[in-house]
Design a protein around this motif. Structure first.
Motif, PDB file in Angstrom:
ATOM      1  N   LEU A  45      70.773  75.402 -27.495  1.00  0.00           N
ATOM      2  CA  LEU A  45      69.983  75.470 -28.721  1.00  0.00           C
ATOM      3  C   LEU A  45      68.504  75.278 -28.404  1.00  0.00           C
ATOM      4  O   LEU A  45      68.144  74.943 -27.277  1.00  0.00           O
ATOM      5  N   ASP A  49      66.308  74.255 -33.865  1.00  0.00           N
ATOM      6  CA  ASP A  49      67.639  74.323 -34.474  1.00  0.00           C
ATOM      7  C   ASP A  49      68.091  72.965 -35.000  1.00  0.00           C
ATOM      8  O   ASP A  49      69.040  72.880 -35.777  1.00  0.00           O
ATOM      9  N   HIS A 111      72.914  70.798 -36.874  1.00  0.00           N
ATOM     10  CA  HIS A 111      72.835  70.314 -35.496  1.00  0.00           C
ATOM     11  C   HIS A 111      72.112  68.970 -35.504  1.00  0.00           C
ATOM     12  O   HIS A 111      70.927  68.907 -35.798  1.00  0.00           O
ATOM     13  N   SER A 233      77.291  69.429 -33.538  1.00  0.00           N
ATOM     14  CA  SER A 233      77.042  70.644 -34.315  1.00  0.00           C
ATOM     15  C   SER A 233      78.227  70.966 -35.204  1.00  0.00           C
ATOM     16  O   SER A 233      79.364  70.561 -34.934  1.00  0.00           O
ATOM     17  N   ASP A 240      77.024  80.119 -31.317  1.00  0.00           N
ATOM     18  CA  ASP A 240      75.643  79.963 -30.827  1.00  0.00           C
ATOM     19  C   ASP A 240      75.562  78.968 -29.676  1.00  0.00           C
ATOM     20  O   ASP A 240      74.489  78.745 -29.128  1.00  0.00           O
ATOM     21  N   LEU A 241      76.689  78.331 -29.352  1.00  0.00           N
ATOM     22  CA  LEU A 241      76.641  77.193 -28.428  1.00  0.00           C
ATOM     23  C   LEU A 241      77.119  77.582 -27.039  1.00  0.00           C
ATOM     24  O   LEU A 241      78.010  78.407 -26.877  1.00  0.00           O
TER      25      LEU A 241
END
Lengths: 393, 139
Positions: A45, A49, A111, A233, A240-241
């Motif tokens: 990230l 974020d 997050h 998160s 997205d991780l």
């Protein structure tokens, strides 16, 4: 297990640490930022974020020099982000990621970064030794009023009666329990970030000076300087991780009198938390591949070995004796980073959580437990307690 | 051996009765005026019936050591070591456990189950702190 558990809507997405050592000659604030930046990067990230911040302890509250460092608002200011959720607290800290998991599970944040920064190593150096608990205040307040005035001036003297009682009731010996610090030291030798990495033997342990009987020097964790940050998160952001880890189950129950000297049954600690945690999963103790059990003192790891059901009540001495079961190749590798006893007192389960995440990702280097899919993490015991199972994504 | 080196207690509305009695060498706990339950430390609420009328009740009988530690570490300059710290329970007063020092025996002689008499000695800041007295020949 049909009911939905909120913790399964959260993942641990990143862990990061500053330099860790007996003394690290940088401010706690810079160590904090080092850890936060590393954890966010580890999650895959960017700083922008992040919309939730949490620290332990909040408000700079401390009873030991170097115990607390920094201020949540100064961190937000340094990061220049907008937050929708914040938390800083001493109580209710059953696990570092408990509150953040609630926040992302309910949509209050996506997050959250949480951190713990200690400068207790430097503080001990400046004090010429490990300082008295509460010595930064002129008077002993709250629960400490029943501990410090009589001379129970350290967590060592406050927790030692648990060990005395436990050993009395179950006939467990120091020769047996020595294998916990000894085995963890062998693990620390494989962890470049651990504070103490030289070999330690049972003979060394038995020859070490007594601090507060039956707690000897090597039963005490190592005051250290360092910061650990963890990113939690929402599971919805998984794509997205970089390498998220699941939270299978977690719980934190205080079912006894919440003070060190009034805890009713000093031979049994953590059972209510462990029972609540196991009640939230179909996994069983035999499914756990690696255990990161809180070890501010050796006896705390003993509590959790028994409360979590890795062995029976009073059986921890026999379980750890010889070290085979709790070594890297054993049935339950214990505190594979060295734990707080050798890795450093990163406190409040932060070091334990960081290691669990690394093990589940296969990123633990020379100390990697092969095929680790389920990790247990616990924190404290007694009057604050948390237990969780983390699982590979 | 002195127990005067250390950190004194902050005295509150709840704890004032304890520390005042301690100065006179008396151990007082809380006793519920409604149901008679005794408890310690004082909270101003009965842990059994949740009643709010709590009175001071003195304990004069012998206690038994539930657990203990012998402290060897000098946590503060001038702290005299070693000394034993004992957790004492009272068979006639369930729910009461008091942490304190112990006199009348060497620290290494302290054992779980030993009987002790209530006592106090000068502690930090001029406060009298619990300091139990080992009973001669107690098993």
């Amino acid at each position: 297990m049909g009911t939905e558990r909120f913790e399964q809507r959260a993942v641990i997405s990143g862990v990061g640490q500053s330099a860790i050592g007996r003394q690290v000659d940088r401010s706690g604030f810079q160590l904090t930022l080092d850890a936060i930046v590393a954890a966010i990067d580890d999650a895959g990230l960017s700083i922008d974020d992040i919309d939730g911040l949490a620290m332990f302890p909040g408000g700079g509250k401390a009873n030991l020099p170097g115990y607390a460092s920094g201020n949540l608002y100064e961190v937000q200011d340094a990061l220049r982000i907008t937050t929708t959720w914040r938390q800083g607290q001493v109580e209710g800290m059953s696990l570092p990621f408990y509150g953040p998991a609630q926040a992302v599970a309910t949509g209050e944040a996506r997050h959250v970064v949480i951190w713990r920064t200690v400068k207790e190593g430097s503080a001990a150096r400046h004090a010429g030794g490990r300082p008295a608990y509460g010595s930064i205040h002129p008077e002993a307040e709250g629960p400490l009023a029943w501990l410090l005035p009589v001379g129970a001036l350290s967590p060592a003297c406050q927790i030692a009666p648990f060990a005395t009682r436990y050993m009395h009731e179950y006939g467990v010996t120091r020769e047996q329990l020595a294998w916990i610090p000894v085995t963890q030291r062998a693990h620390a030798a494989l962890n470049p970030a651990a504070v103490y990495r030289e070999p330690l033997s049972v003979e060394d342990y038995l020859a070490s000076r007594m601090i507060s009987s039956p707690i000897c020097l090597y039963d005490c964790d190592v005051p250290a300087d360092g910061a650990t940050a963890i990113v939690v998160s929402t599971v919805e952001a998984a794509a997205d991780l970089r390498a998220p880890v699941r939270i299978e189950a977690m719980a934190g129950v205080i079912d006894g009198r919440p003070s060190w000297e009034q805890w009713e049954d000093m031979g049994r600690v953590g059972y209510a938390t462990a029972a609540a945690m196991w009640g939230r999963t179909d996994l069983r103790p035999g499914d756990v591949d690696v255990a990161q059990l809180y070890d501010g003192f050796t006896i705390e790891a003993v509590w959790w070995l028994e409360a979590m059901g890795f062995c029976g009540t009073g059986e921890a001495g026999a379980f750890v004796e010889g070290g085979e079961r709790i070594s890297l190749g054993g049935e339950l590798p214990l505190n594979t980073w060295g734990g707080q006893l050798s890795g450093g007192r990163l406190h409040a389960g932060f070091g334990h959580t960081a290691e669990a995440v690394r093990q589940l990702r296969g990123e633990a280097g020379e100390r990697q437990v092969r095929g680790a899919e389920v990790a247990a993490v616990t924190n404290v015991g007694g009057y604050e307690a948390g237990a969780a199972l983390l699982t590979r994504w | 051996m002195t127990a005067a080196v250390g950190i004194p207690p902050a005295v509150t509305e709840e704890t004032e009765a304890f520390w005042s009695a301690a100065e006179q060498g008396r151990l007082v706990v809380e006793r519920c005026e409604a149901c008679g339950t005794e408890s310690f430390p004082p909270r101003g609420m009965c842990p059994s019936c949740r009643g709010r009328s709590m009175a001071a009740a003195e304990i004069t009988d012998r206690g038994r050591i539930y657990s203990f530690t012998i402290n060897y570490q000098r946590w503060l300059p001038d702290l005299e070591v070693p000394f034993a710290l004992v957790l004492v329970e009272f068979p006639e007063h369930p729910g009461v456990r008091v942490f304190g020092r112990i006199r009348g025996c060497a620290p290494e002689e302290v054992a779980i189950g030993d009987e002790v008499e209530v006592g106090f000695e000068p502690g930090p800041g001029g406060f009298a702190i619990p300091s139990f007295v080992a009973v001669e020949g107690a098993a």
